[in-house]
Design a protein around this motif. Structure first.
Motif, mmCIF file in Angstrom:
data_model
loop_
_atom_site.group_PDB
_atom_site.id
_atom_site.type_symbol
_atom_site.label_atom_id
_atom_site.label_comp_id
_atom_site.label_asym_id
_atom_site.label_seq_id
_atom_site.Cartn_x
_atom_site.Cartn_y
_atom_site.Cartn_z
ATOM 1 N N SER A 208 -31.784 -9.691 -18.986
ATOM 2 C CA SER A 208 -30.555 -9.172 -18.388
ATOM 3 C C SER A 208 -29.510 -9.151 -19.495
ATOM 4 O O SER A 208 -29.851 -9.233 -20.678
ATOM 5 C CB SER A 208 -30.132 -10.068 -17.219
ATOM 6 N N LYS A 209 -28.262 -9.102 -19.135
ATOM 7 C CA LYS A 209 -27.226 -9.053 -20.173
ATOM 8 C C LYS A 209 -27.205 -10.328 -21.011
ATOM 9 O O LYS A 209 -26.960 -10.302 -22.200
ATOM 10 C CB LYS A 209 -25.861 -8.833 -19.522
ATOM 11 N N ASP A 210 -27.469 -11.449 -20.370
ATOM 12 C CA ASP A 210 -27.351 -12.706 -21.097
ATOM 13 C C ASP A 210 -28.516 -13.659 -20.897
ATOM 14 O O ASP A 210 -28.451 -14.806 -21.334
ATOM 15 C CB ASP A 210 -26.044 -13.412 -20.709
ATOM 16 N N LYS A 211 -29.562 -13.216 -20.237
ATOM 17 C CA LYS A 211 -30.682 -14.107 -19.965
ATOM 18 C C LYS A 211 -32.008 -13.449 -20.374
ATOM 19 O O LYS A 211 -32.133 -12.224 -20.375
ATOM 20 C CB LYS A 211 -30.758 -14.435 -18.465
ATOM 21 N N ILE A 212 -32.969 -14.296 -20.670
ATOM 22 C CA ILE A 212 -34.341 -13.853 -20.900
ATOM 23 C C ILE A 212 -35.169 -14.310 -19.693
ATOM 24 O O ILE A 212 -35.032 -15.461 -19.249
ATOM 25 C CB ILE A 212 -34.927 -14.502 -22.178
ATOM 26 N N PHE A 213 -36.023 -13.457 -19.200
ATOM 27 C CA PHE A 213 -36.912 -13.829 -18.101
ATOM 28 C C PHE A 213 -38.359 -13.696 -18.577
ATOM 29 O O PHE A 213 -38.758 -12.645 -19.091
ATOM 30 C CB PHE A 213 -36.690 -12.933 -16.874
ATOM 31 N N ILE A 214 -39.119 -14.769 -18.378
ATOM 32 C CA ILE A 214 -40.512 -14.772 -18.812
ATOM 33 C C ILE A 214 -41.401 -14.904 -17.583
ATOM 34 O O ILE A 214 -41.242 -15.841 -16.784
ATOM 35 C CB ILE A 214 -40.785 -15.948 -19.784
ATOM 36 N N GLY A 215 -42.303 -13.968 -17.415
ATOM 37 C CA GLY A 215 -43.281 -14.031 -16.322
ATOM 38 C C GLY A 215 -44.458 -14.870 -16.768
ATOM 39 O O GLY A 215 -45.124 -14.546 -17.741
ATOM 40 N N VAL A 216 -44.675 -15.970 -16.057
ATOM 41 C CA VAL A 216 -45.681 -16.936 -16.485
ATOM 42 C C VAL A 216 -46.820 -16.996 -15.471
ATOM 43 O O VAL A 216 -46.584 -17.075 -14.273
ATOM 44 C CB VAL A 216 -45.063 -18.348 -16.648
ATOM 45 N N TRP A 217 -48.003 -16.984 -16.005
ATOM 46 C CA TRP A 217 -49.204 -17.094 -15.176
ATOM 47 C C TRP A 217 -49.333 -18.548 -14.716
ATOM 48 O O TRP A 217 -49.649 -19.440 -15.487
ATOM 49 C CB TRP A 217 -50.401 -16.689 -16.026
ATOM 50 N N GLY A 218 -49.050 -18.817 -13.473
ATOM 51 C CA GLY A 218 -49.120 -20.183 -12.973
ATOM 52 C C GLY A 218 -47.812 -20.923 -13.049
ATOM 53 O O GLY A 218 -47.720 -22.053 -12.575
ATOM 54 N N GLY A 219 -46.802 -20.295 -13.617
ATOM 55 C CA GLY A 219 -45.510 -20.975 -13.749
ATOM 56 C C GLY A 219 -44.355 -20.194 -13.161
ATOM 57 O O GLY A 219 -43.195 -20.531 -13.400
ATOM 58 N N GLY A 220 -44.653 -19.151 -12.399
ATOM 59 C CA GLY A 220 -43.586 -18.366 -11.786
ATOM 60 C C GLY A 220 -42.798 -17.583 -12.817
ATOM 61 O O GLY A 220 -43.371 -16.895 -13.670
ATOM 62 N N ILE A 221 -41.477 -17.697 -12.741
ATOM 63 C CA ILE A 221 -40.587 -16.999 -13.673
ATOM 64 C C ILE A 221 -39.718 -18.045 -14.364
ATOM 65 O O ILE A 221 -39.122 -18.901 -13.704
ATOM 66 C CB ILE A 221 -39.687 -15.993 -12.933
ATOM 67 N N VAL A 222 -39.662 -17.982 -15.677
ATOM 68 C CA VAL A 222 -38.786 -18.866 -16.443
ATOM 69 C C VAL A 222 -37.575 -18.067 -16.905
ATOM 70 O O VAL A 222 -37.722 -16.994 -17.503
ATOM 71 C CB VAL A 222 -39.532 -19.464 -17.651
ATOM 72 N N GLU A 223 -36.398 -18.583 -16.589
ATOM 73 C CA GLU A 223 -35.142 -17.958 -17.024
ATOM 74 C C GLU A 223 -34.599 -18.772 -18.197
ATOM 75 O O GLU A 223 -34.482 -19.986 -18.106
ATOM 76 C CB GLU A 223 -34.145 -17.953 -15.869
ATOM 77 N N HIS A 224 -34.282 -18.098 -19.263
ATOM 78 C CA HIS A 224 -33.796 -18.775 -20.467
ATOM 79 C C HIS A 224 -32.434 -18.209 -20.835
ATOM 80 O O HIS A 224 -32.240 -16.994 -20.859
ATOM 81 C CB HIS A 224 -34.796 -18.560 -21.610
ATOM 82 N N ASP A 225 -31.490 -19.110 -21.081
ATOM 83 C CA ASP A 225 -30.173 -18.710 -21.553
ATOM 84 C C ASP A 225 -30.114 -19.014 -23.048
ATOM 85 O O ASP A 225 -29.985 -20.177 -23.449
ATOM 86 C CB ASP A 225 -29.097 -19.499 -20.802
#
Lengths: 383, 471
Positions: free
Chosen positions: A195-212
């Motif tokens: 997004s404008k200020d976040k990274i989103f990682i789609g993880v197999w078995g870990g849902g979605i990780v949001e990173h600032d």
């Protein structure tokens, strides 16, 4: 996050090409066909299909992307291809410097025009006619199998089979994120977006990780049910922890899984599963959002929805197209189309206001829109 | 597709089967004296029961037991119908490929074999798996008729390179294998499976016990090896309902296999009303676990469950007993059957109870013939890894023979299987392609393991040959 047109030069090129591909969009005074008037997104009226006879080197098309200069690129089981002005495809393979023949994912660096290509054995940069490869042993890439790629500011992000890596394009330094240094429950990453200020990682078995990146913080979105055998209640979070793709657009996060679809608008989750919603299949490979409308590629065809109205495209037994419009409280409107997707197993999607492209397990398809009223843009509303 | 014979028998036996299952209320009768120390687990016929104990619903022809046939009282949120259930039907593969032309100029029919790194914790087990696989290939090639292409193993060892198994899966695809076998380590198998989905190459897993492996909704995997979930609910049943233990401590390896290995056991004993009084970790190779021992003693458990490598667990069994934990009963998973457990536990191995697949000394003719052939080839007896490796390889070769050199048709054949007879016994595959056939328990007594009889299947296998029924 999808890229947008940045410079006047690129805009001109894009307009020229858009003119060449000529989707029948309407001006403000024109009206779409009555049957689609209440559908708040474009409806495909026909498909054009492309296969090996057009120079595509394999049945299977994993990824498709139209870059901001109007060029169409596809990642196939047997190489990266660029669509030529005559409609044929030119292939780039290992003999051209690509690190592996299977091109899985594509992203554009809109600042430079570089194309990034994730393959089953390394990440590649296509720049100025040259392909540069990054592998596990030649760089900080976490693993050679690259399922997802995105360019965010000065960094290129790669979601790999063993963690997500970010390379600073100025320094060449890598940062790796996995279960050892982040909230990531498992290190098996399938996609990355921003997004404008976040990274989103789609993880197999870990849902979605949001990173600032500014704060260095992590947050995860997981299926609250805590078990894969069931979905206890709908709309309570991600439908499942096994994320097959994640994409963000206009404040909305979309997650595809092999257990159904999820959407998060920043305040609440919405989930969809087959049989209990118009979603064609739980086995969803890919989602491409545009103007808060999800274009959803599954093993059974294409679903398009704004969350209320659904339009599904399937391939019939005799290769005919079947379009079904689901409106709340009304019986489905089923139409047989003379053309269909090249195959119902949809792996990759690109959509803009003018046209849609689909990579499938058996060929590439272009979706031609029925006349519709294009969404207003800032440029269009200026005097 | 279940056979008419299957359903006629299954329908005819609902009462007896239900009574024998886990949905009972009364405590079972004490086992007969000849069953060693009287710890036989309750027989259960997974997949042969055509009634869902939770919902009372009758399975349709193409439906499968819910929740891996877990007993009713261990199912989460029982009494609540979830919004959506998965794996009561099998996920189809809707992609193309079945009519693609055969690869030209084939000289052999290739199958990949992904083995653990030879020097890692699973190296020895992987080497034994490989011997079983090689034997299956040699026997199959010896039986090829003129004009038939030989089978070829493309063998690769996992490596310390991060995520190596994914790279190997790609290497298999580059070698145009028709399917592949492997592996033991749960992380590596997961990583390879993800690549498998994209490569569309079928995997038969012969020895990864990770319960989450088959929960990934990937229609390109069959597991012939009963997983830790099967062991967990049998151990929970044994410890809580048969041994009447109420204060259960868990000591397990601090690793992903350790975490997912006991995950369901913890869930099950909690649902039975007795959550663990301690859940403590150790690192592989730890020598001093004084803190964990003190904490376990303080919790005054009446049962301790161990999960980890057998040499570690053997050492800790001894340390716990010597520290004064005399009354608690000790339990464990299948790996404690290996020799290094009793070597390290010494006399304190006495009284240990574990889950195990079947009695490796059973007189079954198919099993004994396999032992003889294996000994003749390798000069040693096969263990469980060699046996499941052999069965997995035989199944893959059977699929290729049936489907021809086409990955998609090989998939259809394997994904259509409901049952299969191997040297390890009868297999029953559920909606996730997991082998959920009943397994048994073993007790260490007088310096040796004694095995309970396997729960008797209500439906006898028609023969000891493959009963594959492709969809």
């Amino acid at each position: 996050m999808k890229t947008s047109i940045q410079s006047p030069t690129v805009l001109l090129g894009g307009m020229l090409l858009a003119g060449a591909f000529a989707a029948p969009c309407l001006g403000a005074a024109e009206a779409p066909p009555a049957t689609f008037r209440d559908v708040p997104f474009p409806v495909i009226e026909r498909f054009e299909n492309f296969g090996q006879e057009h120079g595509i080197p394999h049945y299977k098309v994993h990824a498709v992307l139209k870059t901001s200069d109007g060029q169409l690129w596809i990642g196939t089981y047997n190489g990266l291809c660029q669509r030529q002005p005559d409609g044929t495809f030119k292939r780039y393979g290992p003999e051209d410097g690509l690190s592996h023949k299977m091109a899985m994912c594509l992203a554009e660096d809109t600042a430079t025009g570089d194309l990034w290509v994730g393959t089953m054995r390394g990440l590649n940069r296509v720049s100025g006619g040259k392909i540069t490869s990054y592998t596990q042993t030649s760089s900080g890439l976490p693993n050679n199998v690259v399922y997802g790629v995105d360019v965010v500011g000065e960094n290129v992000w790669a979601a790999t089979a063993a963690g997500t890596g970010a390379m600073n394009l100025k320094t060449g330094e890598w940062q790796i994120y996995d279960h050892n240094n982040s909230i990531m429950h498992e290190p098996w990453c399938y996609s990355v977006t921003h997004s404008k200020d976040k990274i989103f990682i789609g993880v197999w078995g870990g849902g979605i990780v949001e990173h600032d990146p500014k704060r260095g913080s992590f947050k995860e979105y997981r299926d609250p049910d805590g078990d894969f055998h069931y979905d206890l209640v709908p709309d309570d979070g991600p439908i499942n922890d096994i994320t097959s793709w994640v994409n963000w657009e206009d404040g909305v996060l979309w997650q595809s899984t092999y257990f159904g679809m999820s959407r998060y608008d920043g305040t609440g989750w919405k989930t969809w599963v087959e049989e209990k919603s118009p979603l064609l299949s739980n086995f969803v490979n890919f989602v491409w959002p545009l103007h808060r409308v999800g274009w959803i590629g599954s093993d059974k065809g294409l679903s398009v929805t704004d969350g209320t109205i659904w339009v599904n495209y399937e391939v019939g037994e005799h290769d005919e197209g079947i379009r079904t419009i689901h409106r709340p409280g009304q019986p489905p409107e089923v139409t047989q189309m003379s053309t269909a997707l090249a195959n119902g197993f949809v792996l990759g999607i690109y959509v803009d206001d003018d046209e849609a492209w689909f990579g499938t397990s058996h060929g590439l398809s272009r979706g031609i829109f029925a006349p519709y009223k294009k969404p207003a843009t800032v440029a269009a509303t200026q005097p | 597709m279940k056979t008419p014979l299957f359903w006629s028998l299954a329908v005819a036996l609902p009462v007896s089967v239900a009574a024998a299952g886990y949905g009972y209320v009364e405590k079972p009768e004490p086992p007969a004296a000849e069953k060693d120390d009287g710890c036989a687990s309750v027989p259960v016929d997974p997949a042969l029961v055509n009634t869902n104990q939770t919902t009372g619903a009758t399975y349709a022809e193409d439906e499968y037991p819910y929740y891996a046939n877990t007993p009713d009282d261990m199912i989460p949120f029982r009494g609540v119908e979830p919004y959506y259930r998965y794996w009561t039907k099998r996920l189809p593969f809707r992609g193309p490929g079945r009519d693609y032309p055969d690869p030209p100029n084939l000289k052999s029919l290739k199958v990949g074999l992904l083995s653990p790194a030879p020097y890692g914790p699973e190296g020895a087990r992987g080497a034994r798996t490989k011997k079983g696989v090689v034997l299956a290939f040699e026997e199959a090639n010896a039986a090829r008729r003129p004009g038939q292409l030989p089978f070829e193993i493309i063998a690769r060892d996992d490596a310390p390179l991060w995520g190596s198994a994914a790279n190997i899966a790609v290497d298999f695809a580059d070698n145009e294998v028709l399917g592949f076998l492997g592996t033991i380590d749960g992380d590596a198998t997961h990583v390879a499976l993800r690549a498998t989905l994209k490569l569309e190459t079928y995997m038969i897993n012969t020895s990864d016990p990770d319960p989450t492996l088959t929960e990934t909704q990937i229609p390109w995997l069959t597991r012939v090896f009963p997983d830790d979930r099967q062991q967990c609910f049998r151990l929970a049943n044994l410890i809580v309902k048969q041994r009447d233990c109420k204060r259960i401590a868990i000591l397990r390896e601090s690793s992903r296999p350790g975490r997912v290995g006991v995950m369901h056991f913890i869930n099950y004993i909690r649902r039975l009303g007795f959550p663990p009084v301690q859940h403590l970790f150790f690192k592989p190779g730890d020598k001093d676990i004084t803190m964990q021992i003190d904490a376990i003693k303080a919790a005054e458990p009446d049962a301790v469950l161990f999960y980890g490598q057998p040499d570690d667990c053997g050492r800790f069994v001894k340390q716990l007993r010597e520290a004064g934990l005399k009354r608690a009963q000790f339990f464990g998973f299948d790996r404690l059957q290996e020799a290094s457990f009793k070597e390290n536990a010494g006399a304190y191995a006495e009284g240990m109870t574990i889950c195990y697949f079947f009695n490796p000394g059973r007189p079954n003719q198919v099993w004994q013939d396999f032992i003889a052939r294996f000994q003749n080839r390798w000069g040693e007896k096969p263990d469980i890894y060699a046996a499941y490796g052999y069965d997995g390889a035989k199944l893959m070769l059977e699929a290729i023979d049936h489907a021809g050199p086409n990955r998609f048709r090989v998939r259809d054949y394997l994904a259509g299987l409901n049952e299969y007879d191997g040297v390890t016994g009868h297999m029953i595959f559920d909606g996730r392609w997991d082998n959920i056939v009943p397994i048994t328990t073993a007790h260490f007594k007088d310096g040796a393991w004694h095995y309970d009889p396997l729960p008797e299947l209500r439906r006898k296998p028609v023969s000891q040959t493959a009963q594959a029924t492709p969809k």
